[in-house]
Scaffold this motif. Structure first.
Motif, short mmCIF file in Angstrom:
data_model
loop_
_atom_site.label_atom_id
_atom_site.label_comp_id
_atom_site.label_asym_id
_atom_site.label_seq_id
_atom_site.Cartn_x
_atom_site.Cartn_y
_atom_site.Cartn_z
N VAL A 108 -121.32 8.28 98.97
CA VAL A 108 -121.98 9.06 100.03
C VAL A 108 -121.53 10.52 100.04
CG1 VAL A 108 -122.32 9.29 102.52
CG2 VAL A 108 -122.33 7.03 101.47
N PHE A 109 -120.22 10.75 100.11
CA PHE A 109 -119.76 12.14 100.18
C PHE A 109 -119.97 12.87 98.85
CE2 PHE A 109 -117.34 10.45 103.83
CZ PHE A 109 -117.81 11.35 104.78
N GLY A 110 -119.96 12.13 97.75
CA GLY A 110 -120.29 12.74 96.47
C GLY A 110 -121.74 13.19 96.44
N THR A 111 -122.62 12.39 97.02
CA THR A 111 -124.05 12.73 97.08
C THR A 111 -124.28 13.92 98.00
OG1 THR A 111 -124.62 10.39 96.75
CG2 THR A 111 -126.35 11.83 97.59
N VAL A 112 -123.61 13.92 99.16
CA VAL A 112 -123.74 15.05 100.09
C VAL A 112 -123.21 16.33 99.44
CG1 VAL A 112 -122.99 16.00 102.31
CG2 VAL A 112 -123.57 13.57 102.13
N LEU A 113 -122.09 16.22 98.76
CA LEU A 113 -121.48 17.38 98.10
C LEU A 113 -122.40 17.96 97.03
CD1 LEU A 113 -118.96 19.18 97.74
CD2 LEU A 113 -118.10 17.49 96.10
N SER A 114 -123.03 17.09 96.25
CA SER A 114 -123.92 17.57 95.18
C SER A 114 -125.17 18.24 95.72
CB SER A 114 -124.31 16.40 94.27
OG SER A 114 -125.16 15.49 94.96
N TYR A 116 -125.58 19.53 99.19
CA TYR A 116 -125.37 20.57 100.19
C TYR A 116 -124.10 21.40 99.99
CZ TYR A 116 -129.05 18.19 102.84
OH TYR A 116 -130.23 17.63 103.24
N GLY A 117 -123.23 20.98 99.05
CA GLY A 117 -121.95 21.66 98.87
C GLY A 117 -122.07 23.14 98.54
N LYS A 118 -123.07 23.51 97.73
CA LYS A 118 -123.23 24.90 97.34
C LYS A 118 -123.92 25.73 98.43
CE LYS A 118 -123.46 23.98 92.36
NZ LYS A 118 -124.28 24.10 91.13
N LYS A 119 -124.59 25.03 99.34
CA LYS A 119 -125.34 25.74 100.38
C LYS A 119 -124.48 26.04 101.61
CE LYS A 119 -129.49 23.17 98.97
NZ LYS A 119 -130.50 22.17 99.41
N LYS A 120 -123.55 25.12 101.93
CA LYS A 120 -122.74 25.30 103.13
C LYS A 120 -121.28 25.01 102.81
CE LYS A 120 -126.55 24.06 106.23
NZ LYS A 120 -127.00 23.17 107.33
N THR A 121 -120.44 26.01 103.03
CA THR A 121 -119.02 25.88 102.69
C THR A 121 -118.34 24.78 103.49
OG1 THR A 121 -118.92 28.24 102.16
CG2 THR A 121 -116.83 27.11 102.54
N TRP A 122 -118.67 24.67 104.79
CA TRP A 122 -118.00 23.65 105.62
C TRP A 122 -118.34 22.24 105.15
CZ3 TRP A 122 -120.44 19.86 108.44
CH2 TRP A 122 -121.80 20.02 108.69
N VAL A 123 -119.54 22.05 104.62
CA VAL A 123 -119.92 20.74 104.08
C VAL A 123 -119.10 20.44 102.84
CG1 VAL A 123 -121.78 19.39 103.03
CG2 VAL A 123 -122.25 20.81 105.03
N LYS A 124 -118.94 21.44 102.00
CA LYS A 124 -118.14 21.28 100.78
C LYS A 124 -116.71 20.90 101.10
CE LYS A 124 -116.81 23.82 96.58
NZ LYS A 124 -116.97 25.11 95.84
#
Length: 319
Positions: A108-114, A116-124
Protein backbone atom coordinates in the motif's frame (compact mmCIF):
# COMPACT_ATOMS: atom_id res chain seq x y z
CA UNK A 1 18.51 -13.68 17.54
CA UNK A 2 20.68 -11.35 19.62
CA UNK A 3 19.21 -8.27 17.92
CA UNK A 4 15.70 -9.35 18.97
CA UNK A 5 16.90 -9.76 22.55
CA UNK A 6 18.38 -6.26 22.32
CA UNK A 7 15.08 -4.82 21.04
CA UNK A 8 13.21 -6.78 23.70
CA UNK A 9 15.35 -5.20 26.44
CA UNK A 10 14.52 -1.75 25.07
CA UNK A 11 10.82 -2.67 24.92
CA UNK A 12 10.75 -3.85 28.52
CA UNK A 13 12.40 -0.69 29.85
CA UNK A 14 11.04 2.00 27.52
CA UNK A 15 8.20 4.41 28.38
CA UNK A 16 4.78 2.86 27.82
CA UNK A 17 3.91 5.43 25.18
CA UNK A 18 6.65 4.07 22.87
CA UNK A 19 5.29 0.54 23.21
CA UNK A 20 1.75 1.72 22.50
CA UNK A 21 2.99 3.68 19.49
CA UNK A 22 4.67 0.57 18.06
CA UNK A 23 1.52 -1.47 18.65
CA UNK A 24 -0.58 1.20 16.91
CA UNK A 25 1.76 1.30 13.90
CA UNK A 26 1.71 -2.48 13.70
CA UNK A 27 -2.08 -2.83 13.98
CA UNK A 28 -2.75 -0.05 11.49
CA UNK A 29 -0.92 -1.98 8.77
CA UNK A 30 -3.42 -4.83 9.00
CA UNK A 31 -6.75 -3.26 9.94
CA UNK A 32 -6.37 0.30 8.68
CA UNK A 33 -5.00 -0.14 5.18
CA UNK A 34 -8.03 -1.83 3.53
CA UNK A 35 -10.25 0.90 4.97
CA UNK A 36 -7.84 3.59 3.79
CA UNK A 37 -7.95 2.21 0.25
CA UNK A 38 -11.75 2.10 0.29
CA UNK A 39 -11.96 5.73 1.46
CA UNK A 40 -9.62 6.71 -1.37
CA UNK A 41 -11.78 4.70 -3.78
CA UNK A 42 -14.97 6.48 -2.68
CA UNK A 43 -13.63 9.98 -2.18
CA UNK A 44 -10.22 10.69 -3.76
CA UNK A 45 -9.03 8.64 -6.75
CA UNK A 46 -10.99 5.61 -7.89
CA UNK A 47 -8.45 4.41 -10.47
CA UNK A 48 -5.51 4.66 -8.08
CA UNK A 49 -7.43 2.90 -5.30
CA UNK A 50 -8.22 0.06 -7.71
CA UNK A 51 -4.49 -0.40 -8.30
CA UNK A 52 -3.75 -0.24 -4.57
CA UNK A 53 -6.41 -2.85 -3.77
CA UNK A 54 -5.09 -5.19 -6.47
CA UNK A 55 -1.62 -4.84 -4.98
CA UNK A 56 -2.83 -5.36 -1.40
CA UNK A 57 -5.06 -8.35 -2.15
CA UNK A 58 -2.47 -10.06 -4.36
CA UNK A 59 0.27 -9.43 -1.82
CA UNK A 60 -1.85 -10.84 1.00
CA UNK A 61 -2.66 -13.93 -1.04
CA UNK A 62 1.00 -14.62 -1.84
CA UNK A 63 2.04 -13.89 1.75
CA UNK A 64 -0.41 -16.32 3.31
CA UNK A 65 0.42 -19.00 0.77
CA UNK A 66 4.15 -18.57 1.42
CA UNK A 67 3.58 -18.80 5.18
CA UNK A 68 1.85 -22.15 4.82
CA UNK A 69 4.50 -23.42 2.40
CA UNK A 70 7.49 -22.34 4.52
CA UNK A 71 5.90 -23.21 7.90
CA UNK A 72 8.57 -21.31 9.85
CA UNK A 73 8.04 -21.03 13.60
CA UNK A 74 7.86 -17.73 15.48
CA UNK A 75 11.03 -16.30 17.08
CA UNK A 76 10.08 -17.29 20.65
CA UNK A 77 9.64 -20.91 19.54
CA UNK A 78 13.11 -20.94 17.99
CA UNK A 79 14.82 -19.05 20.83
CA UNK A 80 13.46 -19.25 24.39
CA UNK A 81 15.04 -15.87 25.23
CA UNK A 82 12.45 -14.12 23.04
CA UNK A 83 9.08 -13.14 24.50
CA UNK A 84 6.37 -11.56 22.36
CA UNK A 85 4.78 -8.39 23.73
CA UNK A 86 1.42 -9.17 25.34
CA UNK A 87 -0.23 -6.42 23.30
CA UNK A 88 0.81 -8.16 20.06
CA UNK A 89 -0.03 -11.77 20.88
CA UNK A 90 -3.29 -11.75 18.91
CA UNK A 91 -1.47 -10.69 15.72
CA UNK A 92 1.45 -13.09 16.14
CA UNK A 93 -0.18 -16.49 15.93
CA UNK A 94 0.82 -19.33 13.65
CA UNK A 95 3.78 -19.28 11.31
CA UNK A 96 6.25 -16.42 11.06
CA UNK A 97 7.73 -16.16 7.55
CA UNK A 98 7.06 -13.81 5.85
CA UNK A 99 5.60 -10.91 7.84
CA UNK A 100 2.07 -10.16 6.69
CA UNK A 101 2.13 -6.69 8.24
CA UNK A 102 5.27 -5.83 6.27
CA UNK A 103 3.78 -7.15 3.03
CA UNK A 104 0.61 -5.08 3.44
CA UNK A 105 2.66 -2.02 4.33
CA UNK A 106 4.94 -2.44 1.31
CA UNK A 107 2.05 -3.02 -1.09
CA UNK A 108 0.00 0.00 0.00
CA UNK A 109 2.56 2.62 1.03
CA UNK A 110 4.82 1.58 -1.83
CA UNK A 111 1.93 2.18 -4.23
CA UNK A 112 1.09 5.55 -2.66
CA UNK A 113 4.76 6.55 -2.76
CA UNK A 114 5.10 5.66 -6.45
CA UNK A 115 1.98 7.65 -7.37
CA UNK A 116 2.06 10.68 -5.08
CA UNK A 117 5.59 10.75 -3.62
CA UNK A 118 6.97 13.11 -6.28
CA UNK A 119 3.94 15.38 -6.13
CA UNK A 120 3.72 15.95 -2.37
CA UNK A 121 6.69 15.94 -0.02
CA UNK A 122 4.63 15.13 3.10
CA UNK A 123 3.23 12.03 1.38
CA UNK A 124 6.74 10.90 0.50
CA UNK A 125 7.95 11.38 4.09
CA UNK A 126 4.91 9.60 5.52
CA UNK A 127 5.25 6.60 3.21
CA UNK A 128 8.96 6.17 3.85
CA UNK A 129 8.34 6.48 7.60
CA UNK A 130 5.74 3.71 7.57
CA UNK A 131 7.85 1.50 5.29
CA UNK A 132 10.52 1.64 7.98
CA UNK A 133 8.38 1.73 11.12
CA UNK A 134 6.07 -1.21 10.38
CA UNK A 135 8.83 -3.82 9.89
CA UNK A 136 10.76 -2.40 12.86
CA UNK A 137 7.62 -2.50 15.03
CA UNK A 138 7.12 -6.20 14.28
CA UNK A 139 10.66 -6.97 15.45
CA UNK A 140 10.35 -4.57 18.40
CA UNK A 141 7.24 -6.44 19.56
CA UNK A 142 9.02 -9.78 19.22
CA UNK A 143 6.73 -11.07 16.48
CA UNK A 144 9.22 -11.54 13.62
CA UNK A 145 12.86 -11.97 12.71
CA UNK A 146 14.62 -9.63 10.32
CA UNK A 147 14.32 -12.26 7.56
CA UNK A 148 10.55 -12.29 8.04
CA UNK A 149 10.12 -8.54 7.72
CA UNK A 150 12.64 -8.00 4.92
CA UNK A 151 11.09 -10.69 2.72
CA UNK A 152 7.57 -9.53 3.62
CA UNK A 153 8.38 -5.92 2.77
CA UNK A 154 10.11 -6.93 -0.47
CA UNK A 155 7.06 -8.98 -1.46
CA UNK A 156 4.79 -6.01 -0.83
CA UNK A 157 7.02 -3.59 -2.73
CA UNK A 158 7.17 -6.01 -5.66
CA UNK A 159 3.39 -5.62 -5.96
CA UNK A 160 3.91 -1.94 -6.82
CA UNK A 161 5.12 -3.05 -10.25
CA UNK A 162 2.19 -5.47 -10.63
CA UNK A 163 -1.05 -3.61 -10.07
CA UNK A 164 -0.92 -0.68 -12.48
CA UNK A 165 -0.19 -2.64 -15.67
CA UNK A 166 -2.71 -5.31 -14.62
CA UNK A 167 -5.47 -2.75 -14.05
CA UNK A 168 -4.72 -1.06 -17.39
CA UNK A 169 -4.77 -4.40 -19.20
CA UNK A 170 -7.99 -5.57 -17.53
CA UNK A 171 -9.74 -2.28 -18.30
CA UNK A 172 -9.12 -2.67 -22.04
CA UNK A 173 -11.90 -5.18 -22.67
CA UNK A 174 -14.45 -7.47 -21.06
CA UNK A 175 -12.53 -10.39 -22.45
CA UNK A 176 -9.53 -9.34 -20.40
CA UNK A 177 -11.76 -9.04 -17.33
CA UNK A 178 -12.93 -12.62 -17.77
CA UNK A 179 -9.38 -13.87 -18.36
CA UNK A 180 -8.17 -12.15 -15.19
CA UNK A 181 -11.08 -13.56 -13.20
CA UNK A 182 -10.37 -17.06 -14.53
CA UNK A 183 -6.64 -16.78 -13.73
CA UNK A 184 -7.37 -15.57 -10.19
CA UNK A 185 -9.83 -18.42 -9.69
CA UNK A 186 -7.43 -21.05 -11.01
CA UNK A 187 -4.49 -19.79 -8.94
CA UNK A 188 -6.61 -19.61 -5.79
CA UNK A 189 -7.96 -23.13 -6.25
CA UNK A 190 -4.48 -24.53 -6.88
CA UNK A 191 -3.14 -22.78 -3.78
CA UNK A 192 -5.98 -24.07 -1.61
CA UNK A 193 -5.65 -27.62 -2.92
CA UNK A 194 -1.91 -27.56 -2.24
CA UNK A 195 -2.08 -26.22 1.32
CA UNK A 196 -4.90 -28.60 2.19
CA UNK A 197 -2.86 -31.60 1.11
CA UNK A 198 0.74 -30.75 1.99
CA UNK A 199 2.42 -32.02 5.15
CA UNK A 200 3.31 -29.69 8.01
CA UNK A 201 5.70 -29.92 10.97
CA UNK A 202 3.89 -31.45 13.94
CA UNK A 203 6.25 -30.57 16.78
CA UNK A 204 4.73 -30.58 20.24
CA UNK A 205 5.07 -28.06 23.07
CA UNK A 206 5.87 -29.11 26.63
CA UNK A 207 2.15 -29.47 27.42
CA UNK A 208 1.65 -31.89 24.52
CA UNK A 209 -0.13 -29.46 22.20
CA UNK A 210 1.05 -28.58 18.70
CA UNK A 211 3.47 -25.66 18.55
CA UNK A 212 1.50 -24.50 15.53
CA UNK A 213 -1.71 -26.10 14.32
CA UNK A 214 -1.67 -25.58 10.51
CA UNK A 215 -5.47 -25.69 10.44
CA UNK A 216 -5.56 -22.40 12.36
CA UNK A 217 -3.46 -20.78 9.63
CA UNK A 218 -5.51 -21.90 6.63
CA UNK A 219 -8.48 -19.53 7.15
CA UNK A 220 -6.18 -16.56 6.48
CA UNK A 221 -5.47 -17.90 2.99
CA UNK A 222 -9.19 -18.39 2.36
CA UNK A 223 -9.80 -14.83 3.55
CA UNK A 224 -7.14 -13.54 1.15
CA UNK A 225 -8.85 -15.44 -1.69
CA UNK A 226 -12.19 -13.91 -0.70
CA UNK A 227 -10.70 -10.42 -0.60
CA UNK A 228 -9.18 -10.80 -4.05
CA UNK A 229 -12.35 -12.27 -5.57
CA UNK A 230 -14.55 -9.59 -4.02
CA UNK A 231 -12.44 -6.92 -5.69
CA UNK A 232 -12.01 -8.72 -9.01
CA UNK A 233 -15.81 -8.93 -9.25
CA UNK A 234 -16.85 -5.47 -8.03
CA UNK A 235 -14.20 -3.30 -9.66
CA UNK A 236 -15.08 -4.07 -13.36
CA UNK A 237 -18.80 -4.33 -12.48
CA UNK A 238 -18.81 -0.81 -11.03
CA UNK A 239 -16.99 0.49 -14.07
CA UNK A 240 -19.67 -0.87 -16.41
CA UNK A 241 -22.78 -0.03 -14.39
CA UNK A 242 -22.46 2.63 -11.66
CA UNK A 243 -19.56 4.74 -12.93
CA UNK A 244 -19.71 6.98 -9.87
CA UNK A 245 -17.85 10.29 -9.81
CA UNK A 246 -15.67 11.70 -7.06
CA UNK A 247 -17.40 13.97 -4.51
CA UNK A 248 -18.12 17.49 -5.73
CA UNK A 249 -17.45 19.05 -2.33
CA UNK A 250 -15.53 18.41 0.88
CA UNK A 251 -18.82 17.99 2.72
CA UNK A 252 -19.92 15.29 0.33
CA UNK A 253 -16.53 13.57 0.64
CA UNK A 254 -16.71 13.56 4.45
CA UNK A 255 -20.26 12.19 4.46
CA UNK A 256 -19.40 9.54 1.88
CA UNK A 257 -16.20 8.52 3.69
CA UNK A 258 -17.67 8.36 7.21
CA UNK A 259 -20.77 6.44 6.12
CA UNK A 260 -18.56 4.09 4.11
CA UNK A 261 -16.35 3.26 7.09
CA UNK A 262 -19.46 2.54 9.16
CA UNK A 263 -20.85 0.27 6.44
CA UNK A 264 -17.49 -1.49 6.04
CA UNK A 265 -17.20 -2.17 9.79
CA UNK A 266 -20.85 -3.22 10.13
CA UNK A 267 -20.60 -5.77 7.31
CA UNK A 268 -17.20 -7.12 8.37
CA UNK A 269 -17.98 -7.58 12.06
CA UNK A 270 -21.62 -8.44 11.46
CA UNK A 271 -20.67 -11.35 9.19
CA UNK A 272 -18.06 -12.45 11.72
CA UNK A 273 -20.80 -12.82 14.33
CA UNK A 274 -23.40 -14.22 11.93
CA UNK A 275 -21.08 -16.87 10.46
CA UNK A 276 -19.23 -17.66 13.68
CA UNK A 277 -20.52 -21.23 13.91
CA UNK A 278 -19.43 -22.45 10.47
CA UNK A 279 -16.01 -23.69 9.35
CA UNK A 280 -13.49 -20.86 9.84
CA UNK A 281 -12.13 -21.28 6.31
CA UNK A 282 -15.54 -20.77 4.70
CA UNK A 283 -16.34 -17.97 7.15
CA UNK A 284 -13.20 -16.08 6.17
CA UNK A 285 -13.82 -16.65 2.46
CA UNK A 286 -17.36 -15.28 2.68
CA UNK A 287 -16.68 -12.47 5.17
CA UNK A 288 -13.72 -10.95 3.34
CA UNK A 289 -15.25 -11.43 -0.09
CA UNK A 290 -18.64 -9.96 0.78
CA UNK A 291 -17.15 -7.04 2.73
CA UNK A 292 -14.94 -6.01 -0.19
CA UNK A 293 -17.79 -6.45 -2.68
CA UNK A 294 -20.11 -4.31 -0.57
CA UNK A 295 -17.43 -1.63 -0.23
CA UNK A 296 -16.56 -1.67 -3.93
CA UNK A 297 -20.00 -2.05 -5.50
CA UNK A 298 -23.03 -2.15 -3.19
CA UNK A 299 -22.15 0.96 -1.17
CA UNK A 300 -21.35 3.09 -4.28
CA UNK A 301 -24.90 2.34 -5.46
CA UNK A 302 -26.08 4.69 -2.70
CA UNK A 303 -23.98 7.67 -3.80
CA UNK A 304 -26.70 9.20 -5.98
CA UNK A 305 -29.17 9.00 -3.08
CA UNK A 306 -26.62 10.55 -0.70
CA UNK A 307 -26.06 13.40 -3.17
CA UNK A 308 -29.81 13.93 -3.54
CA UNK A 309 -30.28 14.12 0.24
CA UNK A 310 -27.43 16.62 0.57
CA UNK A 311 -28.90 18.78 -2.21
CA UNK A 312 -32.36 18.68 -0.63
CA UNK A 313 -30.94 19.64 2.77
CA UNK A 314 -28.94 22.47 1.17
CA UNK A 315 -32.02 23.87 -0.58
CA UNK A 316 -34.03 23.78 2.66
CA UNK A 317 -31.23 25.61 4.47
CA UNK A 318 -31.10 28.31 1.78
CA UNK A 319 -34.88 28.69 1.89
Amino acid sequence: MDYLVYLQNIRETCPGILLQFMVLVSEMSIYGLPVLICVMYWCVDKEFASVAMVNLSTGNLLNNFTKLCAAVYRPWVIDSRIHVAEEAVSTAEGYSFPSGHSTSCGAVFGTVLSEYGKKKTWVKVMCIAFLILVPVSRMFLGCHTIEDVVFGLALGLAMVFFGKPVVKWVNRSRRNELIYLAVCAAVSVLMIVYVENKTYPMDLAADGTLLVDPDTMKPALYGACGMMFGWVLCWPLERHTIKFAMPASKKEAWVRGILGVIVFAAVFFGLQKLLGDIDARIEHLIRYGVTVFVAGYVYPLSFKKINALLETKSKKTEA
